[in-house]
Design an enzyme around this catalytic site. Structure first.
Site, short mmCIF file in Angstrom:
data_model
loop_
_atom_site.label_atom_id
_atom_site.label_comp_id
_atom_site.label_asym_id
_atom_site.label_seq_id
_atom_site.Cartn_x
_atom_site.Cartn_y
_atom_site.Cartn_z
N LYS A 134 -2.48 1.19 6.22
CA LYS A 134 -1.38 2.44 6.50
C LYS A 134 -2.21 3.45 7.32
CE LYS A 134 0.56 2.37 1.88
NZ LYS A 134 2.14 2.15 2.37
N GLU A 165 2.96 -5.16 -0.93
CA GLU A 165 2.27 -5.67 -2.06
C GLU A 165 2.81 -5.74 -3.11
OE1 GLU A 165 1.57 -2.71 -1.03
OE2 GLU A 165 1.55 -1.74 -3.03
N ARG A 172 5.68 -5.85 -4.42
CA ARG A 172 6.63 -7.02 -4.92
C ARG A 172 5.53 -8.44 -5.24
NH1 ARG A 172 9.80 -6.38 0.55
NH2 ARG A 172 8.91 -4.35 0.41
N ASP A 223 0.26 5.08 -6.68
CA ASP A 223 0.98 3.79 -6.34
C ASP A 223 0.85 3.07 -7.85
OD1 ASP A 223 2.72 2.41 -4.81
OD2 ASP A 223 1.17 0.99 -3.96
N ASP A 242 1.08 -4.59 3.39
CA ASP A 242 1.42 -3.57 2.58
C ASP A 242 2.57 -3.53 1.67
OD1 ASP A 242 1.14 -0.90 2.14
OD2 ASP A 242 2.16 0.01 3.82
N LYS A 284 4.56 -1.55 -11.83
CA LYS A 284 3.61 -1.74 -10.93
C LYS A 284 2.49 -0.80 -10.95
CE LYS A 284 3.25 -0.76 -5.61
NZ LYS A 284 3.96 -0.66 -4.58
N ASP A 300 -3.34 1.96 -2.88
CA ASP A 300 -2.65 1.12 -1.76
C ASP A 300 -2.94 1.45 -0.43
OD1 ASP A 300 -0.91 -0.32 -0.38
OD2 ASP A 300 0.86 0.47 -0.91
N1 BES Z 1 3.53 1.85 -2.14
C1 BES Z 1 4.23 1.69 -1.01
C2 BES Z 1 5.56 2.46 -1.03
C3 BES Z 1 5.62 3.76 -0.95
C4 BES Z 1 5.32 4.57 0.34
C5 BES Z 1 5.55 4.69 -1.88
C6 BES Z 1 5.18 5.78 0.71
C7 BES Z 1 5.84 6.19 -1.68
C8 BES Z 1 5.45 6.45 -0.50
C9 BES Z 1 4.50 0.26 -0.80
O1 BES Z 1 3.54 -0.68 -1.16
C10 BES Z 1 4.46 -0.16 0.61
O2 BES Z 1 3.71 0.10 1.45
N2 BES Z 1 5.79 -0.47 1.00
C11 BES Z 1 5.96 -0.65 2.52
C12 BES Z 1 6.62 -1.80 2.73
C13 BES Z 1 6.98 -2.35 4.14
C14 BES Z 1 5.73 -2.80 4.55
C15 BES Z 1 8.11 -3.55 4.12
C16 BES Z 1 6.72 0.64 3.03
O3 BES Z 1 7.58 1.17 2.49
O4 BES Z 1 6.36 1.13 4.04
ZN ZN Z 2 2.53 0.12 -2.86
MN MN Z 3 1.68 -0.98 0.08
#
Ligand code: BES
Ligand code: ZN
Ligand code: MN
Length: 496
Positions: free
Chosen positions: A279, A351, A353, A290, A349, A267, A272
């Site tokens: 966020k 993204e 996947r 990210d 967010d 990834k 992000d």
């Molecule tokens: N890159 C983030 C995941 C992340 C967050 C990694 C904080 C490390 C620290 C990912 O893209 C994300 O935003 N995931 C969301 C998914 C949710 C919207 C289902 C998350 O984990 O909040």
């Molecule tokens: Zn992300």
């Molecule tokens: Mn995200």
């Protein structure tokens, strides 16, 4: 950094600036130590008797300008209780030594290896691990700082003194150097800010790796080519950004031409913001990390090319920047993935996947023997496992076992979470084949469930490195995980 095996019967005349002497906590002197003690006029035994050093695991004590020997420093290095020493604790001890010898103005450290290690840590393994951890410790981020250049570590040479001069040990040293360097490649890419490390920056670095190693062929697809491949899901993530999305393919040919490759998929979200599902502001800067999955893939490729592993590996990096704008994908938008499956983007967010699923379809054309994707995918993974273990989910038990073992062997561990069908229905939606978020908890598992629907043609495992890819607090920065695990995993395929 260079490292070598050397032999010396006369340690006091050894030309190095720092001599490292390992001790278990019984502090007993072997014949070699007694010779050093004699040369230094008993400085060594006096220091040991002083109680300033007790040989605890990872403890280090520095003796400056010792008498009677050529080295300017002696570092006493504690390995703790001999019977308790294992791969985890050895790696911790190696890290403390790495931090000491990379802080001092040391150029050449000579590490005595005459101490008999218990069976739980074999000699070749401990050597590889020691060298890789010291090499890892030889990196300081400085690219965008003008003030700390002077504090760069000075260490350029490690000598392993009086270890067995075997082919296996020589190979272990080479592997340790290559893996340590690969870890630092990943850390540097991770640490670079999002305005420098863009998707195009990642592709130019991948091309650079291709130029450095003739065994790696790099190809880059831009948005136009991805459109022709109908990668509607990957492309949807970059719509809000002025930075062009990139699909980076690195093909390493170390094995026979017709041998099926192992695939790594990273990834590479270079920033992000969350997109329209923006966020919150706190710690948003950390979302420059990210792309650490992509960085770990590039670090691993550089390491295996340096080691000339006799296998084939194909790496795919899905790189994009996730930003809000009037062109950005909106919650509720439906996109069509390369697989043909439609996806309702319920949260922009989620993204990671969306870029990975198209890469997982694309990788089918290489007929891979296995596919491992590496991604900072879910905050939920930090809830589940904290910052110690990488999350592992897989559709293949043998592959999962291999990765867990590689994690143990490299002290870069993962922990498996279930990928049961029960969770799949959380992704159902009235408006597309699947939604991009699950409702009802277990965010790490539902994210993997999403990916599993695209990883149907090969044994596949997913590594969620959200908690392990970078460190927070004082030592804030990319960790280089899981390069060590991935290297160990790929090396295990070269053993008969
Ligand atoms: N890159 C983030 C995941 C992340 C967050 C990694 C904080 C490390 C620290 C990912 O893209 C994300 O935003 N995931 C969301 C998914 C949710 C919207 C289902 C998350 O984990 O909040
Ligand atoms: Zn992300
Ligand atoms: Mn995200």
């Amino acid at each position: 950094m260079r490292a070598q095996l050397i032999h010396s019967d006369d340690i006091s005349n050894l030309l190095c600036d720092t001599l490292v002497i390992p001790f278990f906590k019984d502090l007993s002197l072997n014949a070699e130590n007694r010779k050093i003690d004699k040369s230094t006029g008993k400085q060594l035994s006096q220091l040991l008797a002083s109680n300033d050093f007790s040989g605890q695991l990872g403890e280090t004590t520095l003796l400056l300008v010792p008498n009677g020997i050529k080295a300017q420093r002696i570092v006493l290095w504690g390995l703790g209780d001999k019977d308790a020493l294992n791969r985890q604790s050895w790696s911790r001890a190696a890290d403390s030594l790495a931090s000491v010898i990379n802080q001092q103005k040391i150029k050449h450290a000579a590490i005595l290896s005459s101490l008999k290690l218990p069976k739980s840590v074999t000699n070749t393994w401990s050597l590889q691990q020691l060298i890789s951890r010291i090499t890892r410790g030889n990196y300081r981020y400085s690219t965008t700082k003008t003030s700390i250049k002077a504090k760069q570590p000075t260490l350029t040479k490690i000598s392993i003194v009086n270890g067995e001069n075997s082919t296996a040990n020589k190979r272990a040293i080479k592997a340790g150097l290559a893996i340590g360097k690969g870890i630092n490649t990943a850390r540097e890419l991770g640490n670079l800010p999002g305005n420098i490390c863009t998707p195009k920056y990642l592709s130019s670095e991948a091309r650079k790796l291709g130029r450095q190693h003739p065994s790696i062929k790099t190809t880059v697809l831009g948005e136009k080519q991805m459109k022709l491949l109908e990668m509607g899901s990957l492309l949807s993530v970059g719509y809000g950004s002025v930075e062009e999305s990139q699909l980076i393919i690195m093909n390493y040919q170390g094995g026979k031409k017709n041998q099926q490759p192992h695939a790594l998929v990273g990834k590479g979200i270079t920033f992000d913001s969350g997109g329209i599902s923006l966020k919150p502001g706190a710690k948003m800067d950390e979302m420059k990390f990210d792309m650490c999955g992509a960085a770990s893939v590039m670090g691993t490729m550089s390491a295996i090319a340096e080691m000339k592993l006799p296998i084939n590996v194909v790496a795919i990096i899905a790189a994009a920047e996730n930003m809000p704008s009037s062109r950005a994908t909106k919650p509720g938008d439906v996109v069509t993935s390369m697989s043909g499956k439609t996806i309702e983007v319920l949260n922009t967010d989620a993204e990671g996947r969306l870029v990975l699923c198209d890469a997982l379809t694309y990788v089918e054309r290489f007929k891979p023997a296995s596919v491992v994707d590496i991604a900072t995918l879910t905050g939920a993974c930090i809830m589940a496992l904290g910052h110690h273990a990488t999350g592992l989910l897989s559709n293949n038990d043998a592959l999962a076992e291999n990765l867990l073992k590689a994690g143990q062997d490299s002290a870069d561990r993962a922990w498996q979470l279930p990928l049961w069908d029960d969770y799949q229905k959380q992704l159902d939606t009235p408006f597309a084949d699947l939604g991009n978020i699950g409702a009802g908890g277990a965010g790490t598992i539902t994210a993997a469930c999403f990916l599993s629907q695209f990883a149907t043609q090969y044994p596949w495992a997913h590594l969620d490195i959200a908690g392990t890819a970078w460190n927070q607090g004082g030592g804030k920065g990319a960790s280089g995980r899981p390069v060590a695990m991935l290297c160990q995993y790929l090396m295990s395929h070269t053993e008969q």
